[in-house]
Write a protein that holds these residues in place. Structure first.
Motif, short mmCIF file in Angstrom:
data_model
loop_
_atom_site.label_atom_id
_atom_site.label_comp_id
_atom_site.label_asym_id
_atom_site.label_seq_id
_atom_site.Cartn_x
_atom_site.Cartn_y
_atom_site.Cartn_z
N PHE A 47 10.93 -35.63 -4.54
CA PHE A 47 9.59 -35.52 -4.17
C PHE A 47 8.53 -36.20 -5.03
O PHE A 47 7.83 -37.20 -4.41
CB PHE A 47 9.14 -34.17 -4.12
CG PHE A 47 9.91 -33.09 -3.25
CD1 PHE A 47 9.49 -33.11 -1.90
CD2 PHE A 47 11.01 -32.37 -3.81
CE1 PHE A 47 10.22 -32.24 -1.21
CE2 PHE A 47 11.64 -31.67 -2.59
CZ PHE A 47 11.38 -31.58 -1.51
N LEU A 48 8.58 -36.24 -6.22
CA LEU A 48 7.36 -36.89 -6.75
C LEU A 48 7.60 -38.50 -6.74
O LEU A 48 6.60 -39.26 -6.36
CB LEU A 48 7.65 -36.86 -8.40
CG LEU A 48 6.62 -37.49 -9.42
CD1 LEU A 48 5.20 -36.93 -8.81
CD2 LEU A 48 6.85 -37.18 -10.95
N TYR A 49 8.79 -39.30 -6.81
CA TYR A 49 8.82 -40.71 -6.72
C TYR A 49 8.54 -40.98 -5.29
O TYR A 49 7.81 -42.13 -4.74
CB TYR A 49 10.26 -41.19 -6.93
CG TYR A 49 10.45 -41.14 -8.58
CD1 TYR A 49 9.52 -41.20 -9.41
CD2 TYR A 49 11.71 -41.05 -8.98
CE1 TYR A 49 9.86 -41.06 -10.92
CE2 TYR A 49 12.19 -40.81 -10.50
CZ TYR A 49 10.86 -40.93 -11.37
OH TYR A 49 11.58 -40.85 -12.73
N PRO A 50 9.23 -40.29 -4.32
CA PRO A 50 8.86 -40.53 -2.83
C PRO A 50 7.39 -40.49 -2.61
O PRO A 50 7.00 -41.39 -1.59
CB PRO A 50 9.69 -39.56 -1.85
CG PRO A 50 10.78 -39.44 -2.86
CD PRO A 50 10.44 -39.50 -4.49
N ALA A 90 6.27 -31.27 -5.54
CA ALA A 90 6.95 -31.65 -6.89
C ALA A 90 6.19 -30.98 -8.11
O ALA A 90 6.83 -30.28 -8.86
CB ALA A 90 6.63 -32.93 -7.24
N ILE A 91 4.85 -30.60 -7.90
CA ILE A 91 4.10 -29.90 -8.97
C ILE A 91 4.46 -28.42 -8.83
O ILE A 91 4.74 -27.80 -9.84
CB ILE A 91 2.46 -30.00 -8.50
CG1 ILE A 91 2.06 -31.42 -8.74
CG2 ILE A 91 1.80 -29.02 -9.42
CD1 ILE A 91 0.48 -31.73 -8.14
N TRP A 92 4.60 -27.90 -7.63
CA TRP A 92 5.12 -26.49 -7.22
C TRP A 92 6.50 -26.24 -8.17
O TRP A 92 6.75 -25.38 -8.78
CB TRP A 92 5.23 -26.15 -5.86
CG TRP A 92 5.81 -24.63 -5.65
CD1 TRP A 92 5.30 -23.63 -6.08
CD2 TRP A 92 7.22 -24.51 -5.25
NE1 TRP A 92 5.90 -22.52 -5.61
CE2 TRP A 92 7.28 -22.96 -5.20
CE3 TRP A 92 8.26 -25.22 -4.96
CZ2 TRP A 92 8.37 -22.47 -4.65
CZ3 TRP A 92 9.39 -24.58 -4.60
CH2 TRP A 92 9.53 -23.26 -4.57
N MET A 104 2.39 -32.42 -16.40
CA MET A 104 3.02 -33.75 -16.71
C MET A 104 3.20 -34.30 -15.15
O MET A 104 3.05 -35.74 -15.02
CB MET A 104 4.23 -33.64 -17.44
CG MET A 104 3.87 -33.12 -18.90
SD MET A 104 5.21 -32.80 -19.93
CE MET A 104 5.86 -34.37 -20.49
N ILE A 105 3.90 -33.78 -14.32
CA ILE A 105 4.02 -34.21 -13.02
C ILE A 105 2.60 -34.52 -12.28
O ILE A 105 2.51 -35.33 -11.77
CB ILE A 105 4.83 -33.19 -12.20
CG1 ILE A 105 6.10 -33.15 -12.66
CG2 ILE A 105 4.83 -33.54 -10.78
CD1 ILE A 105 7.16 -31.98 -12.11
N ALA A 145 11.07 -35.38 -17.87
CA ALA A 145 12.30 -34.67 -17.59
C ALA A 145 12.97 -33.68 -18.66
O ALA A 145 13.47 -32.85 -18.66
CB ALA A 145 13.46 -35.80 -17.25
N TYR A 146 12.58 -34.22 -20.20
CA TYR A 146 13.15 -33.53 -21.42
C TYR A 146 12.67 -32.32 -21.44
O TYR A 146 13.13 -31.37 -21.44
CB TYR A 146 12.97 -34.38 -22.38
CG TYR A 146 13.49 -33.99 -23.56
CD1 TYR A 146 14.53 -34.48 -24.12
CD2 TYR A 146 12.91 -33.06 -24.48
CE1 TYR A 146 15.40 -34.18 -25.38
CE2 TYR A 146 13.61 -32.43 -25.86
CZ TYR A 146 14.79 -33.07 -26.13
OH TYR A 146 15.28 -32.64 -27.21
N ALA A 147 11.32 -32.41 -21.25
CA ALA A 147 10.49 -30.81 -21.08
C ALA A 147 11.07 -30.01 -20.11
O ALA A 147 11.37 -28.80 -20.18
CB ALA A 147 8.88 -31.23 -20.99
#
Length: 298
Positions: A47-50, A90-92, A104-105, A145-147
């Motif tokens: 979702f985020l990258y696309p 992605a945020i959801w 962060m997203i 990603a770590y978070a």
């Protein structure tokens, strides 16, 4: 109705090239949870990258080859709304983990939008766009990603155990990023976008990337040596070998005929070699660092 051209411009398979950052974060994450692993992966790569790809394609309106699309179709209005929908999803997903991950997203997405939006268009500033792209696709994504994987807050951004490996991922991208622009000089110049590769020139781009790769390799060597993981260091060097051989072969052809070999096929080949080798390495590192291999009896 969603058009087929909009689906193509999302370039979901192109997320493969950024997966090493996710797997590196996964390898170093102390609190593994199957559900969070799945949702963080989906949020970033599906979702985020696309969303970012589609949004930037909508404003770039490329007519020549772009990353992941050798012959990009004409963009349509629905691509704009589709990219925003993917961004909100992605945020959801991030919010379902915690609000810090969602924030962060959100920040990543807004910076990505500013990259190509005509009101700001970071892309037209060569050094700034280079720095921001590598910083946010590398370190910032690593920290996100770590978070998400460990259900932690945004405070991980300044923790040394996140900051240091995260910056190494940015180093990887800062070295490779200009190479993705070498075949786009004519279209970038026509639009008025002064990319770093355009400023450096084709041969200059390769010299710059070569130096960046040496710094990156030194950094990762120190990282694994400092963690007393000499066996991992040798495997890392083995994974980097085919990438460097490809790069040096391409560079040799560039020295002979820059205009002929600074093309889409060679650039995407570099991306695929890098993605496959680094994904394989970081998946192995995840299995080894978390002792999953030992638990399985191998």
């Amino acid at each position: 109705m969603i058009s087929s051209s909009s689906l193509k411009h999302l370039r979901i398979p192109f997320s493969l090239f950024l997966m090493p950052i996710f797997f590196f974060a996964l390898a170093l994450t102390p609190n593994h949870n199957e559900s969070r692993i799945l949702w963080v992966f989906i949020a970033l790569h599906l979702f985020l990258y696309p969303s970012s790809n589609g949004y930037n394609s909508y404003f770039d309106k490329d007519e020549e080859s772009i990353g992941g699309l050798k012959h990009p179709p004409k963009v349509t209005q629905d691509l704009y709304w589709l990219s925003l929908t993917f961004f909100l999803i992605a945020i959801w997903i991030g919010a379902s983990i915690n609000l810090s991950v969602a924030l962060m997203i959100l920040i990543y997405g807004l910076v990505s939008m500013a990259y190509s939006h005509p009101a700001i268009r970071i892309k037209k500033y060569p050094w700034l766009s280079w720095f921001i792209a590598g910083f946010f696709q590398g370190y910032f994504t690593f920290a996100t990603a770590y978070a998400g994987l460990s259900n932690l807050s945004w405070e991980v951004l300044y923790k040394p155990h996140v900051l240091i490996p995260g910056l190494f991922t940015s180093l990887m991208l800062w070295g490779n990023y200009p190479l993705t622009q070498v075949y786009q000089h004519s279209e970038d110049a026509r639009r008025g976008d002064r990319t770093l590769s355009l400023v450096l020139g084709i041969k200059g781009t390769f010299l710059f990337s070569a130096m960046a790769f040496m710094v990156t390799g030194t950094g990762f060597a120190w990282f694994f040596f400092d963690r007393n993981q000499l066996n991992i260091l040798w495997i890392y060097l083995a994974a980097m070998t085919p990438i460097m051989l490809y790069f040096l072969t391409w560079f040799n052809f560039i020295r002979v005929n820059p205009s002929k070999y600074a093309n889409y096929n060679w650039a995407m080949g570099m991306n695929y070699f890098s993605a496959l080798a680094l994904n394989a390495f970081f998946i192995y590192y995840f299995l080894e660092n978390t002792q999953i291999i030992q638990a399985l009896g191998y």
